[in-house]
Design a protein around this motif. Structure first.
Motif, PDB file in Angstrom:
ATOM      1  N   LYS A 245      40.092 -55.341 -45.283  1.00 38.80           N
ATOM      2  CA  LYS A 245      39.304 -55.152 -46.506  1.00 38.80           C
ATOM      3  C   LYS A 245      38.311 -56.293 -46.615  1.00 38.80           C
ATOM      4  O   LYS A 245      38.685 -57.467 -46.634  1.00 38.80           O
ATOM      5  N   LEU A 246      37.033 -55.963 -46.631  1.00 39.59           N
ATOM      6  CA  LEU A 246      35.974 -56.948 -46.827  1.00 39.59           C
ATOM      7  C   LEU A 246      35.445 -56.827 -48.253  1.00 39.59           C
ATOM      8  O   LEU A 246      35.927 -56.010 -49.047  1.00 39.59           O
ATOM      9  N   LYS A 247      34.439 -57.615 -48.574  1.00 36.24           N
ATOM     10  CA  LYS A 247      33.978 -57.699 -49.967  1.00 36.24           C
ATOM     11  C   LYS A 247      33.512 -56.342 -50.516  1.00 36.24           C
ATOM     12  O   LYS A 247      33.896 -55.942 -51.617  1.00 36.24           O
ATOM     13  N   ASN A 248      32.687 -55.632 -49.739  1.00 40.54           N
ATOM     14  CA  ASN A 248      32.076 -54.403 -50.261  1.00 40.54           C
ATOM     15  C   ASN A 248      32.581 -53.124 -49.609  1.00 40.54           C
ATOM     16  O   ASN A 248      32.168 -52.025 -49.993  1.00 40.54           O
ATOM     17  N   PHE A 249      33.420 -53.245 -48.595  1.00 41.96           N
ATOM     18  CA  PHE A 249      33.925 -52.056 -47.905  1.00 41.96           C
ATOM     19  C   PHE A 249      35.116 -52.458 -47.043  1.00 41.96           C
ATOM     20  O   PHE A 249      35.435 -53.641 -46.895  1.00 41.96           O
ATOM     21  N   SER A 250      35.768 -51.464 -46.459  1.00 42.69           N
ATOM     22  CA  SER A 250      36.875 -51.716 -45.538  1.00 42.69           C
ATOM     23  C   SER A 250      36.384 -51.564 -44.100  1.00 42.69           C
ATOM     24  O   SER A 250      35.708 -50.580 -43.775  1.00 42.69           O
ATOM     25  N   LEU A 251      36.725 -52.534 -43.276  1.00 41.36           N
ATOM     26  CA  LEU A 251      36.376 -52.491 -41.857  1.00 41.36           C
ATOM     27  C   LEU A 251      37.471 -51.741 -41.104  1.00 41.36           C
ATOM     28  O   LEU A 251      38.657 -52.056 -41.245  1.00 41.36           O
ATOM     29  N   GLU A 252      37.073 -50.744 -40.328  1.00 43.73           N
ATOM     30  CA  GLU A 252      38.006 -50.000 -39.481  1.00 43.73           C
ATOM     31  C   GLU A 252      37.423 -49.948 -38.079  1.00 43.73           C
ATOM     32  O   GLU A 252      36.349 -49.378 -37.867  1.00 43.73           O
ATOM     33  N   ALA A 253      38.107 -50.567 -37.124  1.00 41.28           N
ATOM     34  CA  ALA A 253      37.578 -50.656 -35.762  1.00 41.28           C
ATOM     35  C   ALA A 253      38.666 -50.310 -34.756  1.00 41.28           C
ATOM     36  O   ALA A 253      39.719 -50.942 -34.739  1.00 41.28           O
ATOM     37  N   THR A 254      38.394 -49.293 -33.939  1.00 42.85           N
ATOM     38  CA  THR A 254      39.317 -48.910 -32.871  1.00 42.85           C
ATOM     39  C   THR A 254      38.509 -48.685 -31.597  1.00 42.85           C
ATOM     40  O   THR A 254      37.630 -47.804 -31.574  1.00 42.85           O
ATOM     41  N   PHE A 255      38.772 -49.487 -30.576  1.00 46.15           N
ATOM     42  CA  PHE A 255      38.080 -49.324 -29.290  1.00 46.15           C
ATOM     43  C   PHE A 255      38.814 -50.097 -28.198  1.00 46.15           C
ATOM     44  O   PHE A 255      39.594 -51.001 -28.475  1.00 46.15           O
ATOM     45  N   ASP A 256      38.554 -49.715 -26.954  1.00 39.76           N
ATOM     46  CA  ASP A 256      39.081 -50.409 -25.776  1.00 39.76           C
ATOM     47  C   ASP A 256      37.908 -50.941 -24.969  1.00 39.76           C
ATOM     48  O   ASP A 256      36.849 -50.299 -24.888  1.00 39.76           O
ATOM     49  N   VAL A 257      38.105 -52.094 -24.354  1.00 43.45           N
ATOM     50  CA  VAL A 257      37.087 -52.685 -23.485  1.00 43.45           C
ATOM     51  C   VAL A 257      37.727 -52.976 -22.139  1.00 43.45           C
ATOM     52  O   VAL A 257      38.672 -53.757 -22.058  1.00 43.45           O
ATOM     53  N   SER A 258      37.242 -52.315 -21.093  1.00 44.02           N
ATOM     54  CA  SER A 258      37.719 -52.634 -19.750  1.00 44.02           C
ATOM     55  C   SER A 258      36.847 -53.777 -19.221  1.00 44.02           C
ATOM     56  O   SER A 258      36.327 -54.559 -20.004  1.00 44.02           O
ATOM     57  N   ASN A 259      36.659 -53.888 -17.912  1.00 48.39           N
ATOM     58  CA  ASN A 259      35.861 -54.992 -17.363  1.00 48.39           C
ATOM     59  C   ASN A 259      34.375 -54.658 -17.465  1.00 48.39           C
ATOM     60  O   ASN A 259      33.679 -54.451 -16.468  1.00 48.39           O
ATOM     61  N   GLU A 260      33.893 -54.625 -18.695  1.00 52.17           N
ATOM     62  CA  GLU A 260      32.523 -54.202 -19.000  1.00 52.17           C
ATOM     63  C   GLU A 260      31.988 -55.034 -20.158  1.00 52.17           C
ATOM     64  O   GLU A 260      32.723 -55.806 -20.780  1.00 52.17           O
TER      65      GLU A 260
ATOM     66  N   GLY B 210      26.316 -58.322 -42.044  1.00 45.64           N
ATOM     67  CA  GLY B 210      27.315 -57.970 -43.035  1.00 45.64           C
ATOM     68  C   GLY B 210      28.034 -56.666 -42.769  1.00 45.64           C
ATOM     69  O   GLY B 210      28.788 -56.172 -43.606  1.00 45.64           O
ATOM     70  N   ALA B 211      27.840 -56.084 -41.559  1.00 42.57           N
ATOM     71  CA  ALA B 211      28.468 -54.793 -41.254  1.00 42.57           C
ATOM     72  C   ALA B 211      29.902 -54.943 -40.758  1.00 42.57           C
ATOM     73  O   ALA B 211      30.632 -53.964 -40.670  1.00 42.57           O
ATOM     74  N   GLY B 212      30.293 -56.187 -40.402  1.00 44.86           N
ATOM     75  CA  GLY B 212      31.663 -56.420 -39.941  1.00 44.86           C
ATOM     76  C   GLY B 212      31.771 -56.854 -38.484  1.00 44.86           C
ATOM     77  O   GLY B 212      32.878 -57.008 -37.962  1.00 44.86           O
ATOM     78  N   LYS B 213      30.632 -57.062 -37.826  1.00 42.61           N
ATOM     79  CA  LYS B 213      30.633 -57.378 -36.390  1.00 42.61           C
ATOM     80  C   LYS B 213      31.361 -58.690 -36.093  1.00 42.61           C
ATOM     81  O   LYS B 213      32.258 -58.753 -35.239  1.00 42.61           O
ATOM     82  N   THR B 214      30.965 -59.754 -36.788  1.00 42.33           N
ATOM     83  CA  THR B 214      31.576 -61.063 -36.543  1.00 42.33           C
ATOM     84  C   THR B 214      33.042 -61.082 -36.968  1.00 42.33           C
ATOM     85  O   THR B 214      33.861 -61.772 -36.345  1.00 42.33           O
ATOM     86  N   THR B 215      33.387 -60.308 -37.983  1.00 42.15           N
ATOM     87  CA  THR B 215      34.798 -60.221 -38.410  1.00 42.15           C
ATOM     88  C   THR B 215      35.661 -59.667 -37.274  1.00 42.15           C
ATOM     89  O   THR B 215      36.800 -60.104 -37.071  1.00 42.15           O
ATOM     90  N   ILE B 216      35.119 -58.704 -36.527  1.00 42.73           N
ATOM     91  CA  ILE B 216      35.854 -58.163 -35.374  1.00 42.73           C
ATOM     92  C   ILE B 216      36.078 -59.254 -34.334  1.00 42.73           C
ATOM     93  O   ILE B 216      37.192 -59.435 -33.832  1.00 42.73           O
ATOM     94  N   LEU B 217      35.021 -60.008 -34.012  1.00 48.50           N
ATOM     95  CA  LEU B 217      35.159 -61.099 -33.040  1.00 48.50           C
ATOM     96  C   LEU B 217      36.175 -62.133 -33.521  1.00 48.50           C
ATOM     97  O   LEU B 217      37.045 -62.573 -32.752  1.00 48.50           O
ATOM     98  N   ASN B 218      36.063 -62.522 -34.790  1.00 53.69           N
ATOM     99  CA  ASN B 218      36.970 -63.538 -35.336  1.00 53.69           C
ATOM    100  C   ASN B 218      38.425 -63.060 -35.355  1.00 53.69           C
ATOM    101  O   ASN B 218      39.343 -63.861 -35.184  1.00 53.69           O
ATOM    102  N   SER B 219      38.611 -61.766 -35.546  1.00 50.41           N
ATOM    103  CA  SER B 219      39.971 -61.208 -35.527  1.00 50.41           C
ATOM    104  C   SER B 219      40.557 -61.269 -34.113  1.00 50.41           C
ATOM    105  O   SER B 219      41.735 -61.595 -33.933  1.00 50.41           O
ATOM    106  N   ILE B 220      39.734 -60.962 -33.122  1.00 55.26           N
ATOM    107  CA  ILE B 220      40.195 -61.015 -31.728  1.00 55.26           C
ATOM    108  C   ILE B 220      40.519 -62.450 -31.334  1.00 55.26           C
ATOM    109  O   ILE B 220      41.533 -62.721 -30.680  1.00 55.26           O
TER     110      ILE B 220
END
Length: 206
Positions: free
Chosen positions: A9-24, A33-43
């Motif tokens: 849950k972020l300030k103005n919306f909920s972030l929902e991210a599901t994906f896999d990354v292979s060697n790419e 403010g779309a949630g990009k850096t939050t994904i990186l920080n979570s990882i």
């Protein structure tokens, strides 16, 4: 393989991210403010999701109802927008901080062409050189995955293209999952094997 399935849950919306990354190289593209850096920080472990899981090569980094793996044990390389170099250390000492393999470092230094500035301090080198140093330092720890948060945004156009090419060259040399955040669609098209758009916390893959 890096597997991400998170909700936060972020300030103005909920972030929902599901994906896999292979060697790419995956590019997260979208407005501020779309949630990009939050994904990186979570990882990376700098913040924790409210729900879900994060796995790297079948090792759990985060799992709801379990204690998250500490940052230093995640084996994640993270290149911040401002590079975060240690100002009181030479380029060589910055790179060697956390180094796991000297021969790998020598190879990386050679590939990106920074051998001539190893005895310099961060304030004595250009923005493009700082970016290269930070990239080599992130890879010198032999990470299982690499995160890049707008790594080229502060560079002039020519240096930016050179650093994009260096990233692609390094990725060919060392195939690991890479997630890069950018606002520049031309950059996303050039660097990314896949582009994932983010709008208000929702992922829309191209």
């Amino acid at each position: 393989m890096l597997s991400v399935d998170l909700k936060k849950k972020l300030k103005n919306f909920s972030l929902e991210a599901t994906f896999d990354v292979s060697n790419e190289i995956i590019v997260l593209f979208g407005p501020s403010g779309a949630g990009k850096t939050t994904i990186l920080n979570s990882i990376a472990g700098l913040t924790h999701p409210d729900n879900g899981y994060i796995k790297l090569n079948n090792h759990s980094l985060f799992q709801i109802n379990e204690k998250p793996l500490p940052i230093q044990k995640r084996n994640i390389g993270y290149l911040f927008q401002d590079y975060a170099l240690f100002p009181h250390m030479t380029v060589k000492k910055n790179i060697n901080y956390g180094m796991k393999d000297e021969s790998l470092v020598n190879e990386l230094v050679s590939v990106v062409g920074i051998g001539h500035i190893l005895d310099s301090y961060p304030h004595q080198i250009s923005g493009g050189e700082k970016q290269r140093v930070a990239l080599v330092r992130a890879l010198a720890t032999r990470p299982g995955a690499l995160l890049l948060d707008e790594p080229f945004s502060a560079l002039d156009e020519e240096t930016r293209k050179e650093c994009q090419n260096e990233l692609l060259r390094l990725h060919k040399l060392w195939k690991i999952p890479v997630i890069m955040v950018t606002h520049d669609y031309k950059e996303a098209e050039k660097v990314g094997d896949r582009i994932i758009r983010i709008e208000k916390g929702k992922l829309l893959e191209n």
